[in-house]
Enzyme design. Sequence first.
Site, PDB file in Angstrom:
ATOM      1  N   HIS A  40      -7.472  -5.497  -0.979  1.00 33.06           N
ATOM      2  CA  HIS A  40      -6.358  -4.766  -0.387  1.00 33.06           C
ATOM      3  C   HIS A  40      -6.049  -5.328   1.005  1.00 33.06           C
ATOM      4  O   HIS A  40      -6.948  -5.480   1.835  1.00 33.06           O
ATOM      5  CB  HIS A  40      -6.751  -3.295  -0.274  1.00 33.06           C
ATOM      6  CG  HIS A  40      -5.621  -2.356  -0.110  1.00 33.06           C
ATOM      7  ND1 HIS A  40      -4.941  -1.813  -1.174  1.00 33.06           N
ATOM      8  CD2 HIS A  40      -5.056  -1.829   1.003  1.00 33.06           C
ATOM      9  CE1 HIS A  40      -4.006  -0.996  -0.733  1.00 33.06           C
ATOM     10  NE2 HIS A  40      -4.046  -0.994   0.602  1.00 33.06           N
ATOM     11  N   SER A 100       0.840  -1.188   0.000  1.00 32.72           N
ATOM     12  CA  SER A 100       0.000   0.000   0.000  1.00 32.72           C
ATOM     13  C   SER A 100       0.885   1.253   0.000  1.00 32.72           C
ATOM     14  O   SER A 100       1.710   1.420  -0.895  1.00 32.72           O
ATOM     15  CB  SER A 100      -0.965  -0.052   1.184  1.00 32.72           C
ATOM     16  OG  SER A 100      -2.003   0.884   1.052  1.00 32.72           O
ATOM     17  N   ASP A 141      -9.575  -4.043  -5.798  1.00 31.77           N
ATOM     18  CA  ASP A 141      -8.880  -2.991  -5.065  1.00 31.77           C
ATOM     19  C   ASP A 141      -9.004  -1.703  -5.869  1.00 31.77           C
ATOM     20  O   ASP A 141      -8.705  -1.693  -7.068  1.00 31.77           O
ATOM     21  CB  ASP A 141      -7.403  -3.376  -4.907  1.00 31.77           C
ATOM     22  CG  ASP A 141      -6.606  -2.426  -4.030  1.00 31.77           C
ATOM     23  OD1 ASP A 141      -7.068  -1.307  -3.762  1.00 31.77           O
ATOM     24  OD2 ASP A 141      -5.499  -2.809  -3.606  1.00 31.77           O
TER      25      ASP A 141
END
Length: 315
Positions: free
Chosen positions: A287, A162, A257
């Site tokens: 995610h 991320s 995502d």
Amino acid sequence: MAGDDDRRFPLHPDMMVLVNARRPTPPGQSVQAQRESWNAYAARLAEPHPDTLDVTDSTVPGMEGDVPVRIYRPKAAAAVTPCMIYLHGGGYMLGDLDSSDSIAWGFAVETGATVISVDYRLTPEHPWPAGFDDCWSVLVWAAEQGASIGIDPDRLVVGGDSAGGRFAASLCQKAKLAGGPKIRAQAVIYANAGPIPDAGSMVDFATGFGLTAARTTEFGELLFPGGPWLDDPVAFPVLADDLTGLPPTLVHMAEYDPIRDAGRAYAARLVLAGNDVTVRTARGMIHGFMRARFTGAQAAAEFRFICDFLARHMV
């Protein structure tokens, strides 16, 4: 995660542990409350590190003070090991050494490398480039001083999930422009290297799949409160004029995502620039899928794929 999306985008069963670990977030939470909620979510999915690792909290000199780090070293490792600089996720405003502990120690166990997890400064208190500068300081320290803790400075890799994945891409871009440190490989995990316009995944997965499109936008605005640094190739690698000469890269995306397509765009630009790129999509996953590896066989396989990629480039 209900209704039509259940039929159009069926979740992999391994993802249910992530869904069940989430708790409703009241609107208007303070930053501190959001951080506490995030850490509690991470704790519900965590496992303690095995006793095969030596784990040490330390600091590394940074540009504006010491940077906290956590160092994971396999007890059975040779006197000198390769090293991974690991950068946690959390939208640049959440996360710390504890919330990312299970991911970081997993990399050490699976690769046999020393892993340095970076507790970089967070937004909104510290917008760009503060957090990135902390990551850069740790990379430079590992290259210049890592031998003092048994690190081979010629076998460094970087990786993150991320927000941390974006910082990894930024590290590689800056290292190229600065002429070093040498990075053997990077893993960009359910991340992007800067958002792209008109991304279909921001529409298809705007809500109902954990990370939301609105939250993604908010995180970016907090990182660049004065407006995005679109002309800075380190801040926005996906928009850089020159992406040649970067290390072998794994871009590993979650299928469901909102930032998936931005990850695809970065991978495509790397390929067009002539780089060695491995692209993988975790089918039916959302995610944060690495956190499901303790209970899900396929999530564990996705995590091993990342570790195997990094290990190959640390030999």
